[in-house]
Design an enzyme around this catalytic site. Structure first.
Site, short mmCIF file in Angstrom:
data_model
loop_
_atom_site.label_atom_id
_atom_site.label_comp_id
_atom_site.label_asym_id
_atom_site.label_seq_id
_atom_site.Cartn_x
_atom_site.Cartn_y
_atom_site.Cartn_z
N PRO A 2 28.57 31.46 70.21
CA PRO A 2 29.34 30.55 71.07
C PRO A 2 29.52 31.11 72.48
O PRO A 2 29.74 32.31 72.66
CB PRO A 2 30.69 30.45 70.35
CG PRO A 2 30.42 30.83 68.94
CD PRO A 2 29.31 31.83 69.00
N GLU A 3 29.42 30.23 73.47
CA GLU A 3 29.65 30.61 74.85
C GLU A 3 30.99 30.00 75.29
O GLU A 3 31.72 29.44 74.48
CB GLU A 3 28.48 30.17 75.72
CG GLU A 3 27.16 30.81 75.30
CD GLU A 3 25.98 30.45 76.17
OE1 GLU A 3 26.17 30.12 77.35
OE2 GLU A 3 24.83 30.51 75.67
N LYS A 61 34.18 34.47 76.64
CA LYS A 61 33.91 34.11 75.26
C LYS A 61 34.90 34.73 74.28
O LYS A 61 34.72 34.64 73.07
CB LYS A 61 32.48 34.55 74.89
CG LYS A 61 31.42 33.80 75.67
CD LYS A 61 30.01 34.24 75.31
CE LYS A 61 29.55 35.40 76.13
NZ LYS A 61 28.12 35.72 75.91
N HIS A 96 32.38 30.38 52.42
CA HIS A 96 32.42 31.65 53.15
C HIS A 96 33.79 31.90 53.78
O HIS A 96 33.88 32.52 54.84
CB HIS A 96 31.32 31.67 54.20
CG HIS A 96 29.95 31.48 53.64
ND1 HIS A 96 29.34 32.42 52.85
CD2 HIS A 96 29.08 30.43 53.73
CE1 HIS A 96 28.14 31.98 52.48
NE2 HIS A 96 27.96 30.78 53.00
N ARG A 117 27.90 34.80 58.05
CA ARG A 117 27.12 36.04 58.25
C ARG A 117 27.99 37.28 58.36
O ARG A 117 27.47 38.39 58.44
CB ARG A 117 26.25 35.89 59.50
CG ARG A 117 25.26 34.73 59.38
CD ARG A 117 24.47 34.53 60.65
NE ARG A 117 23.58 33.38 60.56
CZ ARG A 117 22.89 32.89 61.58
NH1 ARG A 117 22.99 33.44 62.78
NH2 ARG A 117 22.10 31.84 61.41
N LYS A 160 25.16 44.69 93.15
CA LYS A 160 24.62 45.02 91.84
C LYS A 160 23.12 45.31 91.89
O LYS A 160 22.59 46.08 91.10
CB LYS A 160 24.90 43.86 90.87
CG LYS A 160 24.85 44.24 89.41
CD LYS A 160 26.04 45.07 89.03
CE LYS A 160 26.07 45.36 87.53
NZ LYS A 160 27.20 46.18 87.14
N ARG A 270 15.76 37.67 74.14
CA ARG A 270 16.10 36.25 74.12
C ARG A 270 14.91 35.50 74.69
O ARG A 270 13.80 36.01 74.73
CB ARG A 270 17.35 35.99 74.97
CG ARG A 270 18.61 36.75 74.57
CD ARG A 270 19.72 36.41 75.53
NE ARG A 270 20.99 37.03 75.22
CZ ARG A 270 21.39 38.20 75.67
NH1 ARG A 270 20.59 38.91 76.47
NH2 ARG A 270 22.58 38.68 75.36
#
Length: 286
Positions: A2-3, A61, A96, A117, A160, A270
């Site tokens: 989830p974001e 998050k 679960h 999980r 950065k 990703r």
């Protein structure tokens, strides 16, 4: 995983159904669900019993439930498949189900942490003077936070000296932006994911942040993005922003702007999805 939009949807549901309720009992059904609470499951349950839950909070998050009149909070790690569900007492247990929280009132509902999980979990932490669990005090504000500093982000971005997608996923710069919404915002901004951040101007940074906020607000409006049944809100309902994605998961499909086939490239374990025409790759200098 989830974001920000998905976590915010859950937070809003918890605010409606759990805030200001007193915990009557906690049942830890799987030890992995409290493995981040180093004192163990019995201590976790004991310290929650009798406490009143405050208004759920979020940064990026990360989601937590402050406990009123204390300097502690329950931090929720949703992981890949964690769900916080508000269910009637008499509803059959989920396969679960890992943690059950009962409340001392007559509303007839309880809070359940379900995790297929077992990568997620709940843990109790001290909070900082700002009300954040101490273990996430280093996390930057997210772009939907009213106190997010756009100018400071621009300066940090340029210092950065990285690439733009790496910067968007850097929790020390900006929190809450994951792979899906980074690809979506970059497509809207017509920026290639490997573009260096050192050359960003203030207007370009402002434009990018605008697209990040727009795509997150659009996802929030429809409950977030669900690709399977593992992400749901507190009522067990899936979001449907996946129907509106412009970049993520659209390899080979025509770009919605120029009809050029979308591409996918491996990126940091990703995938990055982009339009090779609208999002030109930066020139490589030797």
């Amino acid at each position: 995983m989830p974001e920000l939009p998905e976590v915010e949807v859950v937070r809003r549901g918890l605010e409606r159904w759990v805030a200001h309720r007193t915990v009557a009992d906690v049942e830890v059904l799987h030890p992995r669900a409290v493995r981040r609470h180093t004192a163990g499951g019995e201590d976790f349950a004991h310290r929650l019993k009798g406490r009143r839950v405050g208004v759920p909070s979020r940064r990026g998050k990360y989601l937590w439930l402050p406990l009123e009149t204390t300097d502690t909070a329950v931090l929720a790690h949703l992981g890949m498949s964690g769900q916080l569900l508000v269910q009637p007492h008499d509803c059959a247990d989920e396969r679960h189900l890992r943690i059950r929280v009962r409340f001392a009132d007559a509303l007839g509902t309880e809070l359940r942490f379900v995790d297929q999980r077992t990568f997620g979990g709940l843990s109790l932490h001290d909070t900082t003077p700002d009300g954040l669990p101490d273990v996430i005090a280093h996390i930057a504000r997210d772009p939907l936070d009213p106190l997010f500093d756009d100018a400071a982000f621009h300066e940090a971005l340029r210092r950065k000296r990285t690439t733009v997608k790496r910067a968007l996923l850097d929790q020390s710069l900006i929190s809450g932006v994951g792979n899906i919404y980074a690809d979506e915002a970059l497509w809207r901004a017509r920026i290639h994911y490997e573009r260096p951040t050192a050359g960003f101007t203030r207007p370009r940074t402002a434009e990018l942040l605008g697209h990040v906020r727009d795509v997150m607000n659009a996802a929030l409006a429809v409950g977030g993005t669900s690709f399977d049944s593992l992400y749901v809100n507190v009522n067990g309902e899936s979001g449907y922003f996946d129907r509106s994605l412009d970049a993520y998961g659209r390899e080979g499909l025509p770009c919605r702007r120029c009809a050029t086939p979308m591409r996918r490239r491996p990126w940091m374990n990703r995938s990055s999805y982009f339009c090779p025409k609208c999002q030109r790759a930066p020139r490589v200098t030797v």
